[in-house]
Scaffold this motif. Structure first.
Motif, PDB file in Angstrom:
ATOM      1  N   UNK A  75       0.821  -1.209   0.000  1.00 52.81           N
ATOM      2  CA  UNK A  75       0.000   0.000   0.000  1.00 52.81           C
ATOM      3  C   UNK A  75       0.859   1.266   0.000  1.00 52.81           C
ATOM      4  N   UNK A  76       2.015   1.213   0.653  1.00 50.54           N
ATOM      5  CA  UNK A  76       2.921   2.364   0.628  1.00 50.54           C
ATOM      6  C   UNK A  76       3.333   2.661  -0.813  1.00 50.54           C
ATOM      7  N   UNK A  77       3.597   1.623  -1.579  1.00 50.19           N
ATOM      8  CA  UNK A  77       4.020   1.828  -2.961  1.00 50.19           C
ATOM      9  C   UNK A  77       2.866   2.226  -3.858  1.00 50.19           C
ATOM     10  N   UNK A  78       1.653   1.760  -3.547  1.00 48.58           N
ATOM     11  CA  UNK A  78       0.497   2.254  -4.300  1.00 48.58           C
ATOM     12  C   UNK A  78       0.364   3.768  -4.124  1.00 48.58           C
ATOM     13  N   UNK A  79       0.485   4.214  -2.887  1.00 47.43           N
ATOM     14  CA  UNK A  79       0.363   5.647  -2.613  1.00 47.43           C
ATOM     15  C   UNK A  79       1.516   6.414  -3.253  1.00 47.43           C
ATOM     16  N   UNK A  80       2.744   5.893  -3.148  1.00 49.53           N
ATOM     17  CA  UNK A  80       3.895   6.567  -3.736  1.00 49.53           C
ATOM     18  C   UNK A  80       3.751   6.700  -5.247  1.00 49.53           C
ATOM     19  N   UNK A  81       3.399   5.606  -5.910  1.00 46.85           N
ATOM     20  CA  UNK A  81       3.233   5.657  -7.361  1.00 46.85           C
ATOM     21  C   UNK A  81       2.106   6.623  -7.726  1.00 46.85           C
ATOM     22  N   UNK A  82       1.021   6.590  -6.959  1.00 45.24           N
ATOM     23  CA  UNK A  82      -0.095   7.492  -7.211  1.00 45.24           C
ATOM     24  C   UNK A  82       0.268   8.950  -7.023  1.00 45.24           C
ATOM     25  N   UNK A  83       0.985   9.251  -5.936  1.00 46.02           N
ATOM     26  CA  UNK A  83       1.388  10.633  -5.665  1.00 46.02           C
ATOM     27  C   UNK A  83       2.346  11.139  -6.738  1.00 46.02           C
ATOM     28  N   UNK A  84       3.298  10.296  -7.148  1.00 44.47           N
ATOM     29  CA  UNK A  84       4.231  10.697  -8.202  1.00 44.47           C
ATOM     30  C   UNK A  84       3.484  10.934  -9.512  1.00 44.47           C
ATOM     31  N   UNK A 123      -2.443   9.562 -16.298  1.00 44.04           N
ATOM     32  CA  UNK A 123      -1.772   9.623 -14.994  1.00 44.04           C
ATOM     33  C   UNK A 123      -2.695  10.157 -13.902  1.00 44.04           C
ATOM     34  N   UNK A 124      -3.553  11.097 -14.251  1.00 42.80           N
ATOM     35  CA  UNK A 124      -4.479  11.641 -13.254  1.00 42.80           C
ATOM     36  C   UNK A 124      -5.459  10.566 -12.774  1.00 42.80           C
ATOM     37  N   UNK A 125      -6.008   9.823 -13.717  1.00 47.01           N
ATOM     38  CA  UNK A 125      -6.976   8.785 -13.357  1.00 47.01           C
ATOM     39  C   UNK A 125      -6.310   7.651 -12.585  1.00 47.01           C
ATOM     40  N   UNK A 126      -5.209   7.125 -13.129  1.00 47.08           N
ATOM     41  CA  UNK A 126      -4.553   5.988 -12.477  1.00 47.08           C
ATOM     42  C   UNK A 126      -3.938   6.390 -11.141  1.00 47.08           C
ATOM     43  N   UNK A 127      -3.319   7.562 -11.092  1.00 47.49           N
ATOM     44  CA  UNK A 127      -2.705   8.014  -9.847  1.00 47.49           C
ATOM     45  C   UNK A 127      -3.714   8.194  -8.736  1.00 47.49           C
ATOM     46  N   UNK A 128      -4.849   8.809  -9.056  1.00 52.40           N
ATOM     47  CA  UNK A 128      -5.904   9.012  -8.053  1.00 52.40           C
ATOM     48  C   UNK A 128      -6.440   7.667  -7.549  1.00 52.40           C
ATOM     49  N   UNK A 129      -6.638   6.731  -8.466  1.00 51.80           N
ATOM     50  CA  UNK A 129      -7.133   5.407  -8.072  1.00 51.80           C
ATOM     51  C   UNK A 129      -6.131   4.686  -7.170  1.00 51.80           C
ATOM     52  N   UNK A 130      -4.844   4.768  -7.479  1.00 50.48           N
ATOM     53  CA  UNK A 130      -3.833   4.102  -6.662  1.00 50.48           C
ATOM     54  C   UNK A 130      -3.753   4.706  -5.257  1.00 50.48           C
ATOM     55  N   UNK A 131      -3.846   6.021  -5.175  1.00 46.54           N
ATOM     56  CA  UNK A 131      -3.842   6.669  -3.850  1.00 46.54           C
ATOM     57  C   UNK A 131      -5.044   6.203  -3.044  1.00 46.54           C
ATOM     58  N   UNK A 132      -6.203   6.150  -3.670  1.00 45.48           N
ATOM     59  CA  UNK A 132      -7.424   5.685  -2.993  1.00 45.48           C
ATOM     60  C   UNK A 132      -7.265   4.247  -2.517  1.00 45.48           C
ATOM     61  N   UNK A 133      -6.756   3.392  -3.400  1.00 43.42           N
ATOM     62  CA  UNK A 133      -6.579   1.978  -3.044  1.00 43.42           C
ATOM     63  C   UNK A 133      -5.575   1.812  -1.906  1.00 43.42           C
ATOM     64  N   UNK A 134      -4.533   2.618  -1.914  1.00 42.98           N
ATOM     65  CA  UNK A 134      -3.504   2.488  -0.888  1.00 42.98           C
ATOM     66  C   UNK A 134      -3.935   2.984   0.476  1.00 42.98           C
ATOM     67  N   UNK A 135      -4.879   3.932   0.479  1.00 46.57           N
ATOM     68  CA  UNK A 135      -5.306   4.531   1.754  1.00 46.57           C
ATOM     69  C   UNK A 135      -6.558   3.888   2.333  1.00 46.57           C
ATOM     70  N   UNK A 136      -7.264   3.080   1.538  1.00 42.54           N
ATOM     71  CA  UNK A 136      -8.526   2.511   2.020  1.00 42.54           C
ATOM     72  C   UNK A 136      -8.407   1.001   2.217  1.00 42.54           C
TER      73      UNK A 136
END
Length: 251
Positions: A99-108, A238-251
């Protein structure tokens, strides 16, 4: 475990072609979108593991067309900083969960889009003068780290290279050389950390033609396709995938 289903290849095939086009023609800046897309359907470590050999194949395919056209001093500075940056990324990966990497990839991913918008609007201005050599080494460290955790080393390298007022082709050639070296440096820690499996190797065999096709298209597109059109599509992905990854990593 990576499941090599039709659905996986339906997502992975176009993503790998897209990465080849980016690395072959547009300075590697958006190649990491492929890893972001794959991380939506498989565990982030496996997504990174699938992409690295393919990115290395693209590097080999694009070295020849741009051979000798790079800014060698700038490229060597970025490579020198990139190696310790890779080591920092490996240290984080060894201690963090998926999940840390999902958030990192999403934030980047989202951060890349916001950075580009800020530049276009004039909120952030590129250096009017060439950045000093130490800044190139620092940019290399950041590029090595972000490349390790998300294959997203392009933007920090771009900040330094573009400050040197290099030509379009010189910039492209320099990024090819830099990330060829950084990707080689990433291979051993990726293997040591278990990011390569039998399944990722099989996926690489199937996806290799997609990588080569993308690299060929990218070299052609470097001269023919407006950068604006290519990057508008990139920003949306990147906007769509990044937002989804951040959501997945935090929930």
């Amino acid at each position: 475990m990576l499941e090599l289903t039709f659905g996986f290849f339906l997502v992975a095939g176009p993503a790998v072609v897209f990465a080849g086009i980016s690395k072959g023609g547009f300075g590697s800046g958006a190649a990491f979108a492929a890893a972001s897309i794959l991380a939506l359907v498989v565990e982030p470590g496996l997504a990174l593991g699938v992409m690295l050999p393919l990115l290395m194949l693209i590097d080999l395919a694009t070295l020849r067309p741009y051979w000798g056209k790079w800014n060698l001093r700038a490229a060597l500075l970025l490579i020198a900083g990139g190696v310790p940056g890779v080591a920092l990324g490996a240290a984080l990966y060894a201690r963090a969960d998926a999940d840390v990497f999902r958030v990192l990839i999403g934030v980047i991913s989202v951060g890349f889009v916001l950075w580009q918008i800020a530049q276009k609007r004039g909120w952030i201005r590129m250096a009017a003068r060439a950045l000093p050599q130490w800044a190139g080494a620092v940019a290399g460290v950041i590029a090595g780290f972000t490349s390790f955790v998300s294959h997203a080393g392009g933007p920090p390298a771009a900040v330094y290279l573009l400050s040197l007022k290099v030509t379009k082709t010189e910039y492209q050639a320099s990024t090819v050389l830099v990330f060829w070296a950084i990707n080689i440096a990433k291979f051993v820690p990726y293997a040591f950390l278990g990011m390569f499996t039998v399944e990722t190797g099989m996926a690489n065999l199937v996806l290799a033609p997609f990588a080569l096709l993308g690299a060929w298209l990218g070299v052609k597109a470097h001269r023919l396709v407006p950068e604006r059109a290519f990057f508008l599509l990139t920003y949306a992905l990147l906007t769509v995938t990044g937002t989804k990854l951040i959501w997945d990593g935090l929930t």
